[in-house]
Design a protein around this motif. Structure first.
Motif, PDB file in Angstrom:
ATOM      1  N   PHE A 223       0.630  -1.378   0.036  1.00  0.00           N
ATOM      2  CA  PHE A 223      -0.131  -0.295   0.012  1.00  0.00           C
ATOM      3  C   PHE A 223       1.385   1.207  -0.050  1.00  0.00           C
ATOM      4  CE2 PHE A 223      -2.178   2.967   2.875  1.00  0.00           C
ATOM      5  CZ  PHE A 223      -2.890   3.796   2.052  1.00  0.00           C
ATOM      6  N   ALA A 224       0.796   2.251  -1.053  1.00  0.00           N
ATOM      7  CA  ALA A 224       1.090   3.734  -0.721  1.00  0.00           C
ATOM      8  C   ALA A 224       1.592   4.064   0.484  1.00  0.00           C
ATOM      9  CB  ALA A 224       0.867   4.266  -1.813  1.00  0.00           C
ATOM     10  N   GLY A 225       0.305   4.424   1.441  1.00  0.00           N
ATOM     11  CA  GLY A 225       0.497   4.705   2.326  1.00  0.00           C
ATOM     12  C   GLY A 225       1.283   4.562   3.159  1.00  0.00           C
ATOM     13  N   ASP A 226       1.832   3.416   3.383  1.00  0.00           N
ATOM     14  CA  ASP A 226       2.537   2.679   4.233  1.00  0.00           C
ATOM     15  C   ASP A 226       3.995   2.921   3.190  1.00  0.00           C
ATOM     16  OD1 ASP A 226       0.787   1.436   5.484  1.00  0.00           O
ATOM     17  OD2 ASP A 226       0.812  -0.772   4.592  1.00  0.00           O
ATOM     18  N   TYR A 227       3.929   3.388   2.237  1.00  0.00           N
ATOM     19  CA  TYR A 227       5.105   3.069   2.031  1.00  0.00           C
ATOM     20  C   TYR A 227       6.379   4.467   1.903  1.00  0.00           C
ATOM     21  CZ  TYR A 227       5.032  -1.697  -0.552  1.00  0.00           C
ATOM     22  OH  TYR A 227       5.351  -3.435  -0.024  1.00  0.00           O
ATOM     23  N   VAL A 228       5.117   5.329   2.080  1.00  0.00           N
ATOM     24  CA  VAL A 228       5.964   6.660   1.912  1.00  0.00           C
ATOM     25  C   VAL A 228       6.230   7.288   3.297  1.00  0.00           C
ATOM     26  CG1 VAL A 228       3.887   7.582   0.059  1.00  0.00           C
ATOM     27  CG2 VAL A 228       3.590   7.529   2.617  1.00  0.00           C
ATOM     28  N   GLU A 229       5.346   6.444   4.520  1.00  0.00           N
ATOM     29  CA  GLU A 229       6.779   6.126   5.926  1.00  0.00           C
ATOM     30  C   GLU A 229       8.645   5.851   6.124  1.00  0.00           C
ATOM     31  OE1 GLU A 229       4.183   4.630   9.357  1.00  0.00           O
ATOM     32  OE2 GLU A 229       2.592   5.183   8.120  1.00  0.00           O
ATOM     33  N   LEU A 230       8.108   5.371   4.808  1.00  0.00           N
ATOM     34  CA  LEU A 230       9.835   4.356   4.957  1.00  0.00           C
ATOM     35  C   LEU A 230      10.729   5.355   4.481  1.00  0.00           C
ATOM     36  CD1 LEU A 230      11.233   2.043   5.798  1.00  0.00           C
ATOM     37  CD2 LEU A 230       8.556   2.395   5.695  1.00  0.00           C
ATOM     38  N   VAL A 321      -1.104  -2.352   5.676  1.00  0.00           N
ATOM     39  CA  VAL A 321      -1.968  -2.945   5.227  1.00  0.00           C
ATOM     40  C   VAL A 321      -1.764  -4.403   4.440  1.00  0.00           C
ATOM     41  CG1 VAL A 321      -3.488  -2.181   2.887  1.00  0.00           C
ATOM     42  CG2 VAL A 321      -2.460  -0.806   4.714  1.00  0.00           C
ATOM     43  N   LYS A 322      -3.071  -5.313   4.412  1.00  0.00           N
ATOM     44  CA  LYS A 322      -2.956  -6.566   3.496  1.00  0.00           C
ATOM     45  C   LYS A 322      -2.793  -6.557   1.887  1.00  0.00           C
ATOM     46  CE  LYS A 322      -0.532  -8.839   7.149  1.00  0.00           C
ATOM     47  NZ  LYS A 322      -0.040  -7.842   8.279  1.00  0.00           N
ATOM     48  N   PHE A 323      -2.821  -7.991   1.281  1.00  0.00           N
ATOM     49  CA  PHE A 323      -3.190  -7.470   0.033  1.00  0.00           C
ATOM     50  C   PHE A 323      -4.983  -7.728  -0.331  1.00  0.00           C
ATOM     51  CE2 PHE A 323      -4.623 -10.591  -3.351  1.00  0.00           C
ATOM     52  CZ  PHE A 323      -3.974  -9.862  -5.051  1.00  0.00           C
ATOM     53  N   ALA A 324      -5.777  -8.198   1.306  1.00  0.00           N
ATOM     54  CA  ALA A 324      -7.122  -8.255   0.583  1.00  0.00           C
ATOM     55  C   ALA A 324      -7.640  -7.252   0.800  1.00  0.00           C
ATOM     56  CB  ALA A 324      -7.400  -9.397   1.532  1.00  0.00           C
ATOM     57  N   GLU A 325      -7.321  -6.404   1.928  1.00  0.00           N
ATOM     58  CA  GLU A 325      -7.649  -5.045   2.551  1.00  0.00           C
ATOM     59  C   GLU A 325      -7.424  -3.995   1.321  1.00  0.00           C
ATOM     60  OE1 GLU A 325      -6.161  -2.287   5.849  1.00  0.00           O
ATOM     61  OE2 GLU A 325      -5.722  -5.008   6.128  1.00  0.00           O
ATOM     62  N   LEU A 326      -6.132  -4.197   0.790  1.00  0.00           N
ATOM     63  CA  LEU A 326      -5.700  -3.342  -0.201  1.00  0.00           C
ATOM     64  C   LEU A 326      -6.738  -3.329  -1.500  1.00  0.00           C
ATOM     65  CD1 LEU A 326      -3.801  -1.390  -1.634  1.00  0.00           C
ATOM     66  CD2 LEU A 326      -2.415  -2.940  -1.971  1.00  0.00           C
ATOM     67  N   CYS A 327      -7.008  -4.833  -1.675  1.00  0.00           N
ATOM     68  CA  CYS A 327      -7.795  -4.482  -2.831  1.00  0.00           C
ATOM     69  C   CYS A 327      -9.116  -4.205  -2.681  1.00  0.00           C
ATOM     70  CB  CYS A 327      -8.282  -6.275  -3.239  1.00  0.00           C
ATOM     71  SG  CYS A 327      -7.149  -6.872  -4.102  1.00  0.00           S
ATOM     72  N   LYS A 328      -9.287  -4.577  -1.328  1.00  0.00           N
ATOM     73  CA  LYS A 328     -11.197  -4.288  -1.107  1.00  0.00           C
ATOM     74  C   LYS A 328     -10.695  -2.452  -0.655  1.00  0.00           C
ATOM     75  CE  LYS A 328     -14.043  -4.168   2.368  1.00  0.00           C
ATOM     76  NZ  LYS A 328     -15.653  -3.802   1.036  1.00  0.00           N
ATOM     77  N   MET A 329     -10.061  -1.712  -0.351  1.00  0.00           N
ATOM     78  CA  MET A 329      -9.250  -0.408  -0.684  1.00  0.00           C
ATOM     79  C   MET A 329      -9.789  -0.420  -1.599  1.00  0.00           C
ATOM     80  SD  MET A 329      -6.129   1.690   0.410  1.00  0.00           S
ATOM     81  CE  MET A 329      -5.924   0.905   1.887  1.00  0.00           C
TER      82      MET A 329
END
Ligand code: NAP
Ligand code: F7E
Length: 343
Positions: A223-230, A321-329
């Motif tokens: 999930f992009a929102g997670d990755y910008v923290e890094l 964020v896990k895969f299924a959650e990302l798809c649903k989002m």
């Protein structure tokens, strides 16, 4: 004291998420954008942050323009997210892609070296540099084997970023990010192409199946929102470095389609082989996906799977964020947009 950050590619998927996060941390954010004939600020407006960002004109192919932006702001941090980022297009526009994604980064590094050597620099590197993966999973030490002009240009930029750290003692970081998606993903990328098409199919606004290329490809999607923290974490360390950022799980395009279909109430099965393959809802028999060989790439990256142990250990990070959650989002957001007529 308030820190200043320049973000190039501010109008793109990651630009919006990173700007939002830095504003929340109290940064002064300078959004580096290129002028277009049409409004490209839609994502920033949807995030509700457009008015909090100071915008500066910025074109990666224009060295003078880059020098002016850097001398004007002398930022604490510089995040280079701008790129011709679509792999498929890079086969049709290899020279342009190489200039923007390769030489453009060298322009920035050279301008920083000359005018603002204290600035900390983040380069948006990519798992596409691993391409025809020489090892599974891929980590910082895995040999590179890019399979597209995009991957090759990014590899040049990665090595320039490393070289300017080693040669001139600049604080530079290369984040080798695996695919990361969100409701703000460009609609030409496969995940968003599927969710935007399925949203229209779900609401009965269209009938035609979604035409796709290689369904066998597997990606490590986060999930992009997670990755910008890094990206930010990388610039807060004692010295610059290279880090792989990934979830450590890989899924095929078929699995993504199946998961998104569940939210629409479909139980999708795949029938037929190669260019004759279709994705069908078991209950209604409705054809939702069709393969179009015109969408195959001249050279494909079949499978990517990252090992981000180094980032976990040194930056203390794990993806949320896990895969299924990302798809649903993603499908939920596109259904709302389609209902509102803004998709
Ligand atoms: P994106 O949505 O395609 O955004 C690209 C941005 O670059 C846009 O703001 C675009 O501006 C700007 N840009 C393109 N050419 C430019 C030029 N010549 N001069 C100035 N700006 C230019 O990309 P993203 O998904 O946010 O990705 C951000 C960065 O991470 C990119 O460098 C990408 O290659 C890299 N990356 C992405 C992923 C991923 O899965 N998303 C993974 C690894 C690495 P316009 O709006 O004007 O077109
Ligand atoms: O393709 C296959 C396609 O275009 C993923 C960029 O952010 O991530 C992205 O690059 C896979 C490929 O992303 C269609 O052949 C099948 O195998 O969504 P994509 P990408 O090429 O992985 C990397 C990490 C980046 O750095 C890039 O900037 O899906 N695929 N059918 C299709 N892909 C597209 N786009 N459209 C199709 O119809």
């Amino acid at each position: 004291m308030t820190k200043t950050a320049i973000i190039t590619g501010i109008t793109g998927q990651d630009g919006g998420y990173l700007a939002k996060m830095l504003l929340e941390k109290g940064y002064k954010v300078i959004g580096a954008y290129r002028r277009g004939a049409t409004d490209t600020f839609g994502k920033l407006k949807e995030h509700g942050i457009f008015n909090q960002i100071e915008m500066v004109e910025f074109e990666l192919l224009e060295f003078t323009n880059i020098c002016r932006a850097i001398t004007k702001y002398k930022p604490d941090e510089f995040y280079n997210l701008a790129a011709q980022s679509f792999v498929g297009l890079s086969f049709e526009e290899p020279i342009y892609t190489t200039q923007v994604d390769g030489i453009g980064v060298l322009y920035i590094l050279e301008a920083l070296r000359q005018f603002s050597p204290e600035t900390r620099f983040y380069q948006a590197s990519t798992s596409e540099m691993f391409g025809f993966a020489q090892e599974v999973p891929q980590r910082e030490t895995t040999p590179f084997y890019p399979r597209s002009p995009y991957g090759i240009a990014k590899l040049m930029a990665h090595w320039m970023t490393t070289n300017y750290r080693e040669s001139f003692n600049l604080y530079t970081c290369s984040g080798i990010l695996f695919n990361h998606e969100s409701p703000f993903r460009g609609r030409e990328f496969v995940t968003r192409k599927i969710t935007s098409h399925f949203a229209h199919l779900f609401l009965g606004q269209i009938d035609e199946p979604c035409e796709l290329g290689n369904l066998n490809a597997k990606r490590d999607w986060g999930f992009a929102g997670d990755y910008v923290e890094l990206m930010w974490e990388m610039l807060q360390q004692k010295k610059g470095d290279t880090y792989v950022i990934s979830t450590g799980k890989t899924y095929s395009i078929r699995e993504f389609i199946f998961e998104v279909g569940k939210t629409c109430g479909w139980d999708i099965e795949f029938k037929g082989e190669s260019e004759h393959e279709i994705g069908v809802d078991k209950k209604s028999g409705r054809i939702l996906v069709r393969v179009n060989p015109k969408l195959y790439r001249p050279a494909e990256v079949e499978q990517l799977l990252g090992d981000s142990s180094k980032a976990k250990e040194k930056l203390g990070w794990t993806p949320k964020v896990k895969f299924a959650e990302l798809c649903k989002m993603m499908i939920d957001a596109d259904i709302v947009r389609a209902e509102q007529g803004v998709l």
